[in-house]
Design a protein around this motif. Structure first.
Motif: not given
Ligand code: AMP
Ligand code: MG
Length: 479
Positions: A18-43
């Motif tokens: 099942q694909k997620p539904i597309t959203t019209t105007r997405p806007n990021i409210i929180y992004f957990n940089n520390k967790l992203a680092d722990e997970l090795g997410i580079s983007q």
């Protein structure tokens, strides 16, 4: 983000692509940089926005919703991810596998009457509490991001819609096994057992099937006893401990009507739908054992072909949950008053303190922090003979064991938080974020909750709960 999909190696009864539904105007409210680092997410968050909103489903990504069942308030129901879609699994630089799931990203075949959406308020609540639990040292799902969709979600009134990116060791739950036992027959149940063991307890993988099923049950009982002990340590009330919200990895997850207890009272309940107190603070260990019994009955057909033998094995393990929990509880409780060993005299002393707190409506969190400062706040419930008498007894027990006050206090400060997500502060921060678009109070709170066990914390810094707040406070299932 390189995602894998080992879950899709299970037979297709266990999920629906099942694909997620597309959203019209997405806007990021929180992004957990520390967790992203722990997970090795580079983007960066900008690069990921489209994916976190569910819009960027690239080749090779196979999003799906999981099928599961569960006992809700004691009643069996067919459920499944009705408003969550798994993007896949991410393997961290340390080699640990995590589910990356979008919550609030549209309808799935398991949505029943629901819209598959989530409100900004409830997704911020999950982000806040799950991060707080992590910093309290409690196993939990994590939150990578909250994105507003730009679309309204209709509840009683329109709300801003949002999508939370949830990260968990897995989303396999007791309810997944109930689903298998009920709807896939033995072959499906067997597949799920082998998959789960490979993922969470790989050291059991080569055991014969019966033993493997029994040992998995034992491990999950251990993990859940440990988890509930943590909850009891910090006054956490999950609020909706249905078997579909009990994960096999032993992480707290599904932050719906959860709350924190202020005044010590085993009967504390804040959830609007829990009229009989099934999931009250003090009932949590018993309910977890009940959930483990449900898990055991799902696993029984794999434990032995002989029903009586299987029943005996399963009952033995589930009955032992009470002992396992009690040992952990006693150890935890005496550590809250500075002891290292739980024995009858230290246990009794701790129980006497709890009784005193209950009788005097004392705050669960503040009492232990006050004890570790050796000061008595003036004009307070602590400025009483009953409390001072208990303290005298406590000091003499510490002395008998050659434990210095300094050592006891420092041990106590490492297990007794000074700061928890107090319900009134949480509500204030969330309302201001969701209604007034002011994230300042939430940012301040998130920051404070990153360091819940300060070595120094004066009595004035302790969180005061407004008088009579608890009497009217209610939480709701997070939709
Ligand atoms: P929960 O109380 O979050 O554990 O959810 C219980 C069940 O209801 C799960 O199967 C959810 O997927 C489903 N559910 C909750 N909210 C929604 C919604 N807004 N739309 C569809 N399904 C939902
Ligand atoms: Mg759930």
């Amino acid at each position: 983000m390189q995602l894998e999909h080992t879950y899709l190696s299970l037979s297709d009864k266990f999920y629906s692509e099942q694909k997620p539904i597309t959203t019209t105007r997405p806007n990021i409210i929180y992004f957990n940089n520390k967790l992203a680092d722990e997970l090795g997410i580079s983007q960066s968050e900008e690069e990921l926005l489209s994916m976190l909103a569910g819009n960027d489903i690239t080749d090779g990504m196979r999003p799906f919703a999981q099928a599961y069942a569960g006992h809700q308030f004691g009643h069996f129901t067919m459920l499944g991810d009705g408003r969550a879609i798994m993007l896949g699994e991410l393997v961290s630089p340390e080699g640990k596998r995590y589910d990356i799931q979008l919550k609030g990203s549209g309808r799935t075949p398991y949505s029943r009457g629901g819209d598959g959406r989530a409100t900004l308020y409830s997704m911020l609540r999950e982000y806040l509490i799950s991060e707080a639990m992590h910093h309290l040292g409690i196993p939990t799902s994590r939150s990578l991001a909250v994105v507003t969709t730009g679309d309204n979600v209709r509840r009683q009134v329109p709300h801003d819609g949002a999508v939370l990116t949830r990260v968990a060791s897995s989303h396999i739950r007791v309810g997944t096994f109930e689903f298998a036992a009920r709807f896939t027959g033995i072959p499906g149940l067997r597949e799920l057992l082998h998959y789960t063991v490979k993922r969470h307890d790989p050291d059991l993988a080569d055991l014969p099937e019966g033993e493997k099923a029994a040992k998995l049950l034992k491990r999950v009982c251990e993990r859940q006893a440990e988890l509930v002990t943590h909850w009891m340590r910090v006054g956490f009330i999950h609020g909706v401990m249905n078997t579909d919200n009990t994960g096999l990895a032993g992480e707290t997850f599904d932050y719906g009507p959860c709350a924190f207890m202020n005044e010590y009272d085993l009967k504390t309940v804040f959830s609007s739908i829990d009229s009989f107190g099934r999931y009250s603070f003090g009932n949590q260990p018993r309910i977890m054992q009940w959930n483990m019994a449900v898990f055991a009955s799902a696993l029984m057909p794999l434990m032995s072909e002989n029903t009586e033998t299987a029943k005996e094995i399963a009952e033995g393990i589930v009955d032992d949950f009470a002992n396992v929990f009690t040992k952990k509880w006693e150890q935890m409780l005496v550590s809250k008053i500075g002891f290292t060993v739980a024995e009858s005299s230290t246990n009794q002393l701790a129980e006497e303190l709890l009784d005193w707190m209950s009788e005097h409506n004392a705050d669960y969190i503040n009492t232990f922090r006050i004890l570790s400062t050796d000061k008595i706040p003036e004009n307070s419930v602590y400025d009483s003979d009953s409390f001072k008498n208990w303290k005298t007894k406590w000091f003499s027990e510490l002395e008998k064991r050659n434990i210095s006050k300094k050592d006891a206090f420092s041990r106590m400060k490492s297990v007794n938080p000074a700061f928890i997500p107090r319900n009134h502060i949480v509500e204030n921060a969330l309302e201001s974020a969701a209604n007034d678009k002011n994230l300042d109070p939430l940012n301040i709170l998130l920051k404070k909750l990153q360091n819940p066990y300060p070595k120094e914390c004066s009595l004035d810094e302790l969180q005061e709960v407004p008088k009579n707040f608890d009497e009217t406070y209610q939480t709701f299932c997070g939709t």
